[in-house]
Write a protein that holds these residues in place. Structure first.
Motif, PDB file in Angstrom:
ATOM      1  N   CYS A   7      -6.491   4.371   0.318  1.00 26.67           N
ATOM      2  CA  CYS A   7      -6.327   4.056   1.747  1.00 26.67           C
ATOM      3  C   CYS A   7      -7.452   3.140   2.248  1.00 26.67           C
ATOM      4  CB  CYS A   7      -6.321   5.363   2.530  1.00 26.67           C
ATOM      5  SG  CYS A   7      -5.907   5.166   4.244  1.00 26.67           S
ATOM      6  N   LEU A   8      -8.647   3.302   1.673  1.00 27.81           N
ATOM      7  CA  LEU A   8      -9.783   2.483   2.129  1.00 27.81           C
ATOM      8  C   LEU A   8      -9.552   1.010   1.788  1.00 27.81           C
ATOM      9  CD1 LEU A   8     -12.744   4.853   1.186  1.00 27.81           C
ATOM     10  CD2 LEU A   8     -11.247   4.894   3.185  1.00 27.81           C
ATOM     11  N   LYS A   9      -8.838   0.780   0.689  1.00 30.78           N
ATOM     12  CA  LYS A   9      -8.489  -0.595   0.318  1.00 30.78           C
ATOM     13  C   LYS A   9      -7.484  -1.168   1.337  1.00 30.78           C
ATOM     14  CE  LYS A   9      -8.768  -2.647  -4.086  1.00 30.78           C
ATOM     15  NZ  LYS A   9      -9.948  -3.235  -3.608  1.00 30.78           N
ATOM     16  N   PHE A  10      -6.529  -0.324   1.726  1.00 31.73           N
ATOM     17  CA  PHE A  10      -5.557  -0.783   2.737  1.00 31.73           C
ATOM     18  C   PHE A  10      -6.292  -1.170   4.029  1.00 31.73           C
ATOM     19  CE2 PHE A  10      -2.212   2.269   0.706  1.00 31.73           C
ATOM     20  CZ  PHE A  10      -2.068   1.393  -0.349  1.00 31.73           C
ATOM     21  N   ASP A  11      -7.355  -0.418   4.348  1.00 27.76           N
ATOM     22  CA  ASP A  11      -8.155  -0.756   5.540  1.00 27.76           C
ATOM     23  C   ASP A  11      -8.725  -2.163   5.426  1.00 27.76           C
ATOM     24  OD1 ASP A  11      -7.796   1.783   6.546  1.00 27.76           O
ATOM     25  OD2 ASP A  11      -9.768   2.533   5.944  1.00 27.76           O
ATOM     26  N   THR A  12      -9.264  -2.483   4.242  1.00 31.61           N
ATOM     27  CA  THR A  12      -9.942  -3.783   4.113  1.00 31.61           C
ATOM     28  C   THR A  12      -8.945  -4.946   4.214  1.00 31.61           C
ATOM     29  OG1 THR A  12      -9.793  -3.851   1.705  1.00 31.61           O
ATOM     30  CG2 THR A  12     -11.765  -2.822   2.615  1.00 31.61           C
ATOM     31  N   PHE A  13      -7.711  -4.718   3.769  1.00 30.16           N
ATOM     32  CA  PHE A  13      -6.706  -5.802   3.873  1.00 30.16           C
ATOM     33  C   PHE A  13      -6.480  -6.201   5.338  1.00 30.16           C
ATOM     34  CE2 PHE A  13      -4.471  -3.821  -0.054  1.00 30.16           C
ATOM     35  CZ  PHE A  13      -5.337  -4.485  -0.907  1.00 30.16           C
ATOM     36  N   ALA A  14      -6.688  -5.236   6.238  1.00 30.55           N
ATOM     37  CA  ALA A  14      -6.347  -5.481   7.652  1.00 30.55           C
ATOM     38  C   ALA A  14      -7.535  -6.008   8.455  1.00 30.55           C
ATOM     39  CB  ALA A  14      -5.830  -4.183   8.270  1.00 30.55           C
ATOM     40  N   ASN A  15      -8.583  -6.500   7.773  1.00 36.41           N
ATOM     41  CA  ASN A  15      -9.788  -6.870   8.526  1.00 36.41           C
ATOM     42  C   ASN A  15      -9.741  -8.272   9.141  1.00 36.41           C
ATOM     43  OD1 ASN A  15     -10.197  -8.575   6.429  1.00 36.41           O
ATOM     44  ND2 ASN A  15     -12.032  -7.579   5.631  1.00 36.41           N
TER      45      ASN A  15
END
Ligand code: SAM
Length: 402
Positions: free
Chosen positions: A142-150
């Motif tokens: 999920c933390l990777k999904f967060d970074t995609f949305a930056n």
């Protein structure tokens, strides 16, 4: 079964069919719309498989490529670019063979988690769509999904196959709770390939925290362990909280529980996350259409008298109207219709098509309870416009009156 789970690709199973329909039927309007941004589209199938099943049925790569090719052939927009990439740990050679007729395609042999960052480097001004369809839950960070949305991309959308029952089962193992399903046939029509297996160690807690994007799942398992909730409720609570967690970085998150038979508990969830209201409304309509089709398969053509949403809840016109009024009465300042609809779906779930919402809004406009500004405000023949949907050069803004 071989280590690589080859028999997954022997023939296409009903649950794969539902996933493919959800992906394919969404991609067509999505690609058509996204080309209007005049920015390149980067499509990545992060767990692509072989491209084709043994029975000749197309897998997700061929489905997507075919649709993208159709969209490129029919668009009037000049100089549009679509680049697609297909990652698979085991089947890069099959992908090379099965996708050889398509241009501008990259095939990556390896793990998604090791390759995705590099693949998305220098794509900062692009529209990015990631299809994430793993066997288990291990790679769903999920933390990777967060970074995609930056904010690095022009737009970013995710369509994730989340094996939410797999998560609950592993969470039970890690917290030493017995995982029981009372329906002995529950897993019968959903063979699990390469299930993730964890044990009660600190590392396993951390792995689940990363997948869930927090430790909220532990409270759910504590409730399950004490008998306060059963495993179906635990799955539902987890899915709801997981979507809420994703919505910290993606404004619009929808989920479609996938059942293989009617009145069954969901087997897994397809989750769609985007920061764009248009994408959310497109997906909501798509979910309704897929749901109707799935219901037809499940009930083998028997007619149902009432409309049901994908949770098998009876949704009548009255309930839809009630919810539309509840939501739109909060719109005290001008808001785009699509944005208001997207927020409606996030709030209440996908309970009806956007056309149903529009029908209610028209009656509210007639009763002077809702103000509407349309552009263009009149038709070519000089009459007042009455449309209640945006797109194709038309915009609608709404504001609640009383
Ligand atoms: C559910 S299948 C994908 C099916 C595909 N979406 C389709 O519709 O044809 C999952 C795939 O992920 C691959 N895989 C497993 N672990 C992986 C990883 N860490 N990274 C990338 N691919 C992986 C497997 O080889 C398998 O082909």
């Amino acid at each position: 079964m071989s280590k690589k789970n080859d028999d997954f690709f022997v023939e296409k199973k009903p649950w794969s069919e539902v996933k493919d329909q959800l992906l394919g039927c969404y991609l067509k309007p999505y690609v058509t719309k996204i080309l209007h941004t005049r920015k390149p589209l980067v499509y990545v199938d992060c767990f692509a498989g072989k491209g084709k099943f043994g029975d000749g049925e197309p897998g997700s790569p061929l489905i997507a490529l075919e649709i993208m090719q159709e969209c490129l052939a029919s668009t009037k927009i000049k100089d549009v670019r679509i680049h697609s990439a297909f990652i698979d740990l085991n089947y890069a050679d099959d992908l090379r063979t099965n996708l050889r007729d398509y241009h501008d395609v990259s095939i990556v042999s390896g793990a998604y988690e090791d390759n995705i960052d590099k693949l998305l480097q220098n794509k900062t001004t692009c529209n990015v769509f990631l299809y994430i369809d793993p066997y288990g839950i291990k790679a769903l960070d999920c933390l990777k999904f967060d970074t995609f949305a930056n904010g690095q991309f022009n737009t970013i959308e995710l369509l994730i196959n989340m094996n939410s029952f797999g998560f609950i089962r592993e969470a039970c193992r890690v917290m030493e709770a017995e995982f029981k399903v009372d329906d002995s046939n529950f897993f019968e029509d959903l063979v699990e390939y390469d299930p993730t297996e964890l044990n009660a160690t600190k590392e396993s807690f951390e792995a689940l925290n990363r997948i869930a994007g927090g430790d909220y799942w532990q409270e759910i398992i504590t409730k399950y362990k004490s008998g306060e909730i059963d495993c179906y409720k635990a799955e539902e609570c987890f899915s709801e909280k997981y979507c809420r967690r994703l919505s910290r970085n993606y404004a619009y998150v929808l989920n479609m529980p996938i059942r293989i038979k009617q009145n069954q508990h969901p087997k897994y969830r397809m989750i769609h996350a985007t920061n764009h209201p248009d994408g959310c409304v497109l997906m909501a309509d798509n979910i309704c259409n897929r749901w109707e089709l799935l219901k037809d398969i499940q009930s083998r053509g028997q007619l149902t008298l009432f409309q049901e949403d994908f949770n098998n809840q009876i949704i009548d016109e009255f309930t839809i109207k009630e919810r539309v009024i509840e939501h739109f009465s909060q719109c005290n300042t001008w808001i785009s219709l699509t944005e208001a609809e997207a927020i409606f779906y996030v709030k209440f779930g996908v309970i009806c098509k956007s056309g149903e919402i529009a029908k209610v809004l028209k009656t509210l406009e007639k009763d002077e309870r809702l103000e509407v500004i349309r552009d263009p405000s009149s038709t070519e023949k000089g009459k007042s416009s009455t449309f209640m949907a945006e797109g194709h050069g038309k915009t609608v803004r709404v504001k609640w009156v009383r």
